[in-house]
Each structure stands twice: as structure tokens, then as C-alpha cells.
Design a protein around this motif. Structure first.
Motif, PDB file in Angstrom:
ATOM      1  N   SER A 130       0.912  -1.234  -0.120  1.00 32.49           N
ATOM      2  CA  SER A 130       0.073   0.095   0.133  1.00 32.49           C
ATOM      3  C   SER A 130       0.798   1.229  -0.037  1.00 32.49           C
ATOM      4  O   SER A 130       1.925   1.177   0.696  1.00 32.49           O
ATOM      5  CB  SER A 130      -0.861   0.041   1.310  1.00 32.49           C
ATOM      6  N   SER A 131       0.510   2.143  -0.954  1.00 34.25           N
ATOM      7  CA  SER A 131       1.482   3.392  -1.001  1.00 34.25           C
ATOM      8  C   SER A 131       1.496   3.970   0.303  1.00 34.25           C
ATOM      9  O   SER A 131       2.579   4.732   0.679  1.00 34.25           O
ATOM     10  CB  SER A 131       1.031   4.266  -2.105  1.00 34.25           C
ATOM     11  N   LYS A 132       0.577   4.148   1.040  1.00 31.35           N
ATOM     12  CA  LYS A 132       0.473   4.684   2.415  1.00 31.35           C
ATOM     13  C   LYS A 132       0.834   3.903   3.620  1.00 31.35           C
ATOM     14  O   LYS A 132       0.321   4.003   4.458  1.00 31.35           O
ATOM     15  CB  LYS A 132      -0.693   5.481   2.695  1.00 31.35           C
ATOM     16  N   GLY A 133       1.408   2.744   3.003  1.00 31.07           N
ATOM     17  CA  GLY A 133       1.665   1.741   4.230  1.00 31.07           C
ATOM     18  C   GLY A 133       2.464   1.913   5.376  1.00 31.07           C
ATOM     19  O   GLY A 133       3.168   3.289   5.501  1.00 31.07           O
ATOM     20  N   SER A 134       2.606   1.241   6.467  1.00 35.31           N
ATOM     21  CA  SER A 134       3.599   1.714   7.568  1.00 35.31           C
ATOM     22  C   SER A 134       5.006   1.806   7.087  1.00 35.31           C
ATOM     23  O   SER A 134       5.817   2.100   8.119  1.00 35.31           O
ATOM     24  CB  SER A 134       3.395   0.384   8.637  1.00 35.31           C
ATOM     25  N   HIS A 135       5.334   1.314   5.954  1.00 35.90           N
ATOM     26  CA  HIS A 135       6.729   1.484   5.444  1.00 35.90           C
ATOM     27  C   HIS A 135       7.188   2.887   5.594  1.00 35.90           C
ATOM     28  O   HIS A 135       8.528   3.133   5.338  1.00 35.90           O
ATOM     29  CB  HIS A 135       6.982   0.739   4.210  1.00 35.90           C
ATOM     30  N   GLY A 136       6.403   3.685   5.471  1.00 45.35           N
ATOM     31  CA  GLY A 136       6.611   5.192   5.329  1.00 45.35           C
ATOM     32  C   GLY A 136       7.128   5.747   4.096  1.00 45.35           C
ATOM     33  O   GLY A 136       7.784   6.744   3.974  1.00 45.35           O
ATOM     34  N   ARG A 137       7.356   4.927   2.958  1.00 43.46           N
ATOM     35  CA  ARG A 137       7.661   5.151   1.558  1.00 43.46           C
ATOM     36  C   ARG A 137       6.645   5.447   0.402  1.00 43.46           C
ATOM     37  O   ARG A 137       6.591   4.671  -0.209  1.00 43.46           O
ATOM     38  CB  ARG A 137       8.764   4.215   1.290  1.00 43.46           C
ATOM     39  N   GLU A 138       5.895   6.584   0.738  1.00 46.28           N
ATOM     40  CA  GLU A 138       4.790   6.875  -0.335  1.00 46.28           C
ATOM     41  C   GLU A 138       5.272   6.984  -1.634  1.00 46.28           C
ATOM     42  O   GLU A 138       6.286   7.466  -1.815  1.00 46.28           O
ATOM     43  CB  GLU A 138       4.186   8.091   0.215  1.00 46.28           C
ATOM     44  N   TYR A 139       4.779   6.316  -2.694  1.00 43.87           N
ATOM     45  CA  TYR A 139       4.839   6.289  -4.412  1.00 43.87           C
ATOM     46  C   TYR A 139       5.118   7.653  -4.370  1.00 43.87           C
ATOM     47  O   TYR A 139       4.159   8.829  -4.376  1.00 43.87           O
ATOM     48  CB  TYR A 139       4.030   5.597  -4.947  1.00 43.87           C
ATOM     49  N   VAL A 140       6.101   8.094  -5.559  1.00 43.33           N
ATOM     50  CA  VAL A 140       6.443   9.198  -6.139  1.00 43.33           C
ATOM     51  C   VAL A 140       6.109   9.058  -7.508  1.00 43.33           C
ATOM     52  O   VAL A 140       6.892   8.263  -8.435  1.00 43.33           O
ATOM     53  CB  VAL A 140       7.814   9.921  -5.667  1.00 43.33           C
ATOM     54  N   ASP A 141       5.121   9.940  -8.092  1.00 50.82           N
ATOM     55  CA  ASP A 141       5.133   9.568  -9.490  1.00 50.82           C
ATOM     56  C   ASP A 141       6.356   9.965  -9.984  1.00 50.82           C
ATOM     57  O   ASP A 141       6.921  10.886 -10.087  1.00 50.82           O
ATOM     58  CB  ASP A 141       3.892  10.609  -9.962  1.00 50.82           C
ATOM     59  N   SER A 142       6.483   9.111 -11.148  1.00 49.49           N
ATOM     60  CA  SER A 142       7.931   9.191 -12.053  1.00 49.49           C
ATOM     61  C   SER A 142       7.374   9.397 -13.402  1.00 49.49           C
ATOM     62  O   SER A 142       6.450   8.487 -13.869  1.00 49.49           O
ATOM     63  CB  SER A 142       8.826   8.317 -11.758  1.00 49.49           C
ATOM     64  N   GLU A 143       7.853  10.071 -14.198  1.00 48.64           N
ATOM     65  CA  GLU A 143       7.364  10.180 -15.755  1.00 48.64           C
ATOM     66  C   GLU A 143       8.246   8.893 -16.545  1.00 48.64           C
ATOM     67  O   GLU A 143       7.436   8.380 -17.297  1.00 48.64           O
ATOM     68  CB  GLU A 143       8.189  11.635 -16.291  1.00 48.64           C
ATOM     69  N   ASP A 144       9.477   8.774 -16.294  1.00 48.37           N
ATOM     70  CA  ASP A 144       9.832   7.549 -17.236  1.00 48.37           C
ATOM     71  C   ASP A 144      10.929   6.944 -16.534  1.00 48.37           C
ATOM     72  O   ASP A 144      12.013   7.527 -16.068  1.00 48.37           O
ATOM     73  CB  ASP A 144      10.437   8.305 -18.356  1.00 48.37           C
ATOM     74  N   VAL A 145      10.666   5.561 -16.012  1.00 43.75           N
ATOM     75  CA  VAL A 145      11.640   4.741 -15.594  1.00 43.75           C
ATOM     76  C   VAL A 145      11.735   3.596 -16.163  1.00 43.75           C
ATOM     77  O   VAL A 145      10.956   2.570 -16.142  1.00 43.75           O
ATOM     78  CB  VAL A 145      11.336   4.458 -13.935  1.00 43.75           C
ATOM     79  N   SER A 146      12.761   3.561 -17.138  1.00 37.58           N
ATOM     80  CA  SER A 146      12.640   2.515 -18.247  1.00 37.58           C
ATOM     81  C   SER A 146      14.018   1.847 -18.271  1.00 37.58           C
ATOM     82  O   SER A 146      14.248   0.930 -19.289  1.00 37.58           O
ATOM     83  CB  SER A 146      12.464   3.317 -19.511  1.00 37.58           C
ATOM     84  N   HIS A 147      14.812   2.077 -17.531  1.00 41.64           N
ATOM     85  CA  HIS A 147      16.183   1.294 -17.372  1.00 41.64           C
ATOM     86  C   HIS A 147      16.532   1.000 -15.831  1.00 41.64           C
ATOM     87  O   HIS A 147      16.226   1.650 -15.115  1.00 41.64           O
ATOM     88  CB  HIS A 147      17.314   2.242 -17.918  1.00 41.64           C
ATOM     89  N   PRO A 148      17.123  -0.212 -15.655  1.00 41.57           N
ATOM     90  CA  PRO A 148      17.296  -0.625 -14.420  1.00 41.57           C
ATOM     91  C   PRO A 148      18.223   0.033 -13.653  1.00 41.57           C
ATOM     92  O   PRO A 148      18.044   0.296 -12.328  1.00 41.57           O
ATOM     93  CB  PRO A 148      18.149  -2.222 -14.634  1.00 41.57           C
ATOM     94  N   ASP A 149      18.966   1.101 -14.090  1.00 38.16           N
ATOM     95  CA  ASP A 149      19.820   2.040 -13.290  1.00 38.16           C
ATOM     96  C   ASP A 149      18.915   3.016 -12.625  1.00 38.16           C
ATOM     97  O   ASP A 149      19.524   3.812 -11.620  1.00 38.16           O
ATOM     98  CB  ASP A 149      21.054   2.699 -14.095  1.00 38.16           C
ATOM     99  N   GLN A 150      17.709   3.309 -13.178  1.00 36.25           N
ATOM    100  CA  GLN A 150      16.994   4.210 -12.758  1.00 36.25           C
ATOM    101  C   GLN A 150      16.327   3.855 -11.243  1.00 36.25           C
ATOM    102  O   GLN A 150      15.596   4.753 -10.703  1.00 36.25           O
ATOM    103  CB  GLN A 150      15.805   4.769 -13.759  1.00 36.25           C
ATOM    104  N   LEU A 151      16.375   2.490 -11.017  1.00 35.59           N
ATOM    105  CA  LEU A 151      15.970   2.246  -9.896  1.00 35.59           C
ATOM    106  C   LEU A 151      16.639   2.565  -8.566  1.00 35.59           C
ATOM    107  O   LEU A 151      16.362   2.261  -7.491  1.00 35.59           O
ATOM    108  CB  LEU A 151      15.588   0.487  -9.819  1.00 35.59           C
TER     109      LEU A 151
END
Length: 154
Positions: A130-151
Motif C-alpha cells: 500500500s502506498s500509504k503503508g507503515s513502511h513510510g515510503r509513499e509512491y512518487v509519480d515518475s515520468e519515465d523509469v525505463s532502465h534498471p539503473d533508474q531504480l
């Protein structure tokens, strides 16, 4: 033609930030049910964008909870584009145990290439995202993540 089923476990689930890509973009979709993978996988949150991802490492991690949808080819192409398939994610047929007790097979997107330090940059291994889960790492919208190094955080 057989129906196409897809298993979503992250931001495409109902109530999550990218749900609209599944429900509003081109193509058709029908919710089949919630369930979990028969196999165990590592589900992590990684990158500066806090992206939930399953690493293609069967037998390690947890059975992953998610949702199964029946879609058409047009919707599959939309999802392929969103998931940067095949550059970043691969998709494979996995067995899903539905909460109804039924078992089905569905496409599941998984990261197929990663650096060993991805586990150090990620959260704990999750069972359910869940984006708002207890992990505290809410999803950030990204335009283009198409290469492994961008992770990775650089």
C-alpha cells in the motif's frame, strides 16, 4: 482467443496511485478477485520514487498479495508500456491462489535485472503493498523509469 489475466500487486491495485492506468486507459478490464501468488517472491520498495517491485527470484521472500484482472490485448499493451516491458520488467505467467479458493494463471510483471545492493536501498520484504503503508515510503509519480539503473538512488 483465451482471456488475458494479469496479477497486479503495487500501484495498479484499487485505491493505489496508478489505478487509473488500469481502469481508465485504453482497452478493457474486469476485476476477477484478490489473491496471492503460489510462489514466494521478494516484494520491495526501491528507488527515489518508492516504486513497489517484485524481483524475479522465485522461492525467496513471501507469497505476494494482489488483484487479478481479465484484460484485452489493447490493455496489455498499455500495461507493457507503463511497466517498461521488456526493458525494465519482464512478465511471466504465475499461479495465483484467489481468496475465493479458485486457482488461476495470470501475467505478473517482475524486475529481471538488478544490482546486488538493491536490497540495501529498499524497504523490508513485503507481502502486501500500500502506498500509504507503515513502511513510510509513499509512491512518487515518475515520468519515465525505463532502465534498471533508474531504480537506484545515485
Amino acid at each position: 482467443m483465451f482471456p488475458i489475466r494479469v496479477f497486479v500487486y503495487g500501484t495498479l491495485k484499487r485505491g493505489e496511485p496508478n489505478e487509473h492506468h488500469l481502469t481508465l486507459s485504453s482497452g478493457i478490464q474486469q476485476f476477477i478477485g484478490s489473491g496471492k501468488t503460489s510462489n514466494k517472491f521478494p516484494l520491495i520498495i526501491a528507488s527515489k520514487f518508492n516504486i513497489p517491485m517484485v524481483l524475479r527470484e522465485r522461492g525467496f521472500g513471501n507469497q505476494i498479495r494482489g488483484e487479478v484482472y481479465e484484460i484485452n490485448e489493447e490493455k496489455l499493451q498499455c500495461l507493457d508500456q507503463l511497466e517498461a516491458y521488456p526493458e525494465l520488467y519482464t512478465r511471466e505467467i504465475e499461479q495465483i491462489e484467489l481468496d475465493s479458493g479458485d486457482v488461476t494463471n495470470a501475467w505478473m510483471y517482475m524486475v529481471h535485472e538488478w544490482r546486488p545492493d538493491i536490497y540495501q536501498q529498499s524497504s523490508e520484504l513485503l507481502k502486501d503493498y500500500s502506498s500509504k503503508g507503515s513502511h513510510g515510503r509513499e509512491y512518487v509519480d515518475s515520468e519515465d523509469v525505463s532502465h534498471p539503473d533508474q531504480l537506484y538512488d545515485h
